[in-house]
Scaffold this motif. Structure first.
Motif, PDB file in Angstrom:
ATOM      1  N   LEU A 159      28.823  -2.431  73.367  1.00 30.22           N
ATOM      2  CA  LEU A 159      28.389  -1.551  74.457  1.00 30.22           C
ATOM      3  C   LEU A 159      28.534  -2.241  75.803  1.00 30.22           C
ATOM      4  O   LEU A 159      28.963  -1.624  76.783  1.00 30.22           O
ATOM      5  N   TYR A 213      33.853   8.269  76.966  1.00 31.25           N
ATOM      6  CA  TYR A 213      33.480   6.937  76.467  1.00 31.25           C
ATOM      7  C   TYR A 213      32.046   6.555  76.816  1.00 31.25           C
ATOM      8  O   TYR A 213      31.295   6.098  75.929  1.00 31.25           O
ATOM      9  N   ASP A 270      32.319  -2.553  76.714  1.00 29.91           N
ATOM     10  CA  ASP A 270      32.846  -1.225  77.050  1.00 29.91           C
ATOM     11  C   ASP A 270      32.424  -0.816  78.460  1.00 29.91           C
ATOM     12  O   ASP A 270      33.222  -0.269  79.235  1.00 29.91           O
ATOM     13  N   THR A 271      31.152  -1.087  78.786  1.00 28.90           N
ATOM     14  CA  THR A 271      30.646  -0.746  80.118  1.00 28.90           C
ATOM     15  C   THR A 271      31.342  -1.561  81.188  1.00 28.90           C
ATOM     16  O   THR A 271      31.733  -1.026  82.238  1.00 28.90           O
ATOM     17  N   TYR A 320      33.871   5.886  67.043  1.00 29.06           N
ATOM     18  CA  TYR A 320      32.493   6.039  67.525  1.00 29.06           C
ATOM     19  C   TYR A 320      31.673   6.919  66.584  1.00 29.06           C
ATOM     20  O   TYR A 320      30.520   6.609  66.249  1.00 29.06           O
ATOM     21  N   ASP A 327      29.135   5.848  74.193  1.00 29.09           N
ATOM     22  CA  ASP A 327      28.378   4.592  74.251  1.00 29.09           C
ATOM     23  C   ASP A 327      26.885   4.859  74.335  1.00 29.09           C
ATOM     24  O   ASP A 327      26.071   4.143  73.731  1.00 29.09           O
TER      25      ASP A 327
END
Length: 488
Positions: A204, A168, A207-208, A106, A172
């Motif tokens: 993104l 996380y 990941d969400t 990241y 993000d």
């Protein structure tokens, strides 16, 4: 098919085959390591594809792409540890070594995007920064209410796991801010930008989804289709590096400020309306309302919107008084400045000087070299006049190839010296008009008076300019006749 696009096409074909294999192998019930192999193949290939594209197309600034390579190497290593942990034990004891590698990913990819932004946009591009902050506050409110708050209130999760899982969405959110900043900032548009943004948006989004599904299902997440989206995100990133447009992607924009386009305003409107939308959603779900948080978010966004409005008003005001070609003041601004200075001089009795400057034989330049060359000459003359001007003066483009300089507190002797300084500054070096060097000269008409009438002062300087041209050009002439004083 263009020869420089074959690598991108081959990469996309391999990506599609790998995604299909990932889904088909999982549905066929193969062993875990077999089903996850296509995903790992894409994960490992991506950094080398980015490196190959960077070395092949050789963009002028490669640091951002090399950071992308390093980020994807960390990502592939983290994926490897995650797969091994899942295969050997099936349980994650957070934080794992893979989490540390993902965190490094990241930070590296955020550094790469930030470097792209700084390369593409001149200055700080404050409007885009404010717009990105408005979106960030809105996204941060949603992240806290629907993700971080449920995580932190889960009594079954140990503290290390809470901190790890909470990191996380925060990372993000950081990446979202940079993605929005990249999308709405100045800079060249094209396939590379859209591929890169598509990769970030997919990353993104998935990941969400993974995090939300983890919260809702208590860890029972089916990763097949999530892996497919992750693979698509990696594929778009590799395609961006392989695209020939990477050579111009981070070219510095000539636009100082981005336009307030309908799409841009629409994004900001949605972001601002998210705060009351979250409040309504929480009320419908029957959750306790966090009034201070929502009110504070609304207040911050309101202040940011006001700052953005002030910036827009200031930009419009500057545009109204700035000549778009040369960057000098406009004729309208000059007329107001001359009138104000003459009125001050009438009260205090100080002298006011005025220069009217005309580029010699400008029509020949346009006819012989074209209008773009003429525009370049005007820009360069404006730059040299600005460099030679004194503090407190006003340099403006009066129209066409004619410039004017207002010199407060300047008498006749000083004014002629100033006129000669402008003339020699312009004539000192030839002007580069795209490979050809062109000698450019100017004629200068000067007039000065104590307590002058503005129209008479301008007319006297204009007549002196005509005298300079009649005498052979490339010279300065001071008006002989005294300028009438302002009548009481």
């Amino acid at each position: 098919m263009r020869r420089d696009r074959w690598a991108e096409s081959a990469w996309l074909s391999a990506l599609v085959i790998s995604i299909v294999l990932r889904v088909v192998l999982d549905r066929a019930g193969y062993d875990y390591l077999v089903t996850v192999a296509p995903y790992m193949l894409v994960s490992f290939a991506t950094p080398f594809v980015i490196l190959a594209g960077t070395l092949r197309h050789r963009p002028p600034h490669r640091a951002g792409w090399f950071l992308m390579v390093a980020a994807q190497l960390f990502y592939a290593a983290a994926d490897t540890l995650t797969v091994l942990d899942d295969w050997l034990s099936g349980e994650f004891l957070e934080p794992t070594p893979a989490d540390l590698l993902y965190f490094a990913y990241y930070l590296l990819i955020a550094s790469a995007v930030l470097l792209f932004i700084r390369r593409r946009s001149p200055g700080w591009d404050m409007p885009s920064m404010i717009d990105a902050l408005i979106v960030a506050v809105s996204a941060g409110l949603i992240t806290w209410v629907f993700v971080l708050q449920p995580l932190t209130s889960n009594s079954e999760l140990p503290l290390p796991a809470k901190l790890t899982q909470s990191a996380y969405p925060v990372l993000d959110l950081m990446l979202l801010i940079l993605a929005v900043r990249l999308a709405i900032g100045t800079g060249t548009r094209g396939s590379v930008l859209y591929l890169l943004l598509g990769s970030l948006v997919l990353m993104l989004a998935v990941d969400t989804c993974y995090l939300v599904q983890n919260i809702v299902d208590g860890g029972g997440v089916s990763e097949t289709y999530l892996d497919a989206v992750w693979m698509a995100s990696l594929g778009l990133l590799g395609s961006a590096a392989l695209h020939p447009g990477v050579r111009q992607f981070d070219r510095r924009s000539g636009t100082a400020l981005p336009d307030a386009s309908p799409a841009r305003l629409g994004i900001l409107a949605v972001a601002v309306l998210m705060a009351p939308g979250v409040q309504v959603a929480v009320w419908l779900l029957g959750w306790p309302l966090n009034i201070p948080l929502i009110s504070g978010s609304c207040a911050v966004m309101f202040l940011l919107v006001m700052a953005r409005m002030a910036g827009l008003v200031g930009a419009q005001r500057r545009a109204a008084i700035t000549d778009s070609l040369t960057g000098l003041r406009t004729r309208r601004f000059f007329a107001e400045a001359l009138g104000g200075e003459c009125r001050r001089a009438a009260r205090t009795g100080h002298p006011v000087g005025l220069l009217v400057i005309d580029v010699d034989h400008f029509k020949r330049i346009n006819d012989g070299y074209g209008h773009p060359a003429g525009d370049q000459v005007l820009r360069e003359v404006a730059r040299r006049l600005t460099a030679a001007s004194r503090a407190g003066g006003v340099v403006a483009r009066y129209g066409g190839e004619e410039f004017v300089v207002l010199a407060p507190h300047t008498g006749t002797d000083e004014l002629l010296t100033l006129a000669e300084r402008f003339r020699t500054e312009v004539a000192g070096l030839p002007v580069d008009i795209g490979g050809d060097l062109l000698s450019v000269t100017v004629s200068v008409g000067a007039a000065a008076a104590v307590q002058p009438d503005e129209e008479a002062l301008l007319r006297a300087a204009d007549e002196a300019l005509y005298a300079a041209k009649a005498a052979g050009r490339n010279r300065s002439v001071l008006a002989d006749a005294p300028v009438p004083a302002t009548r009481a």
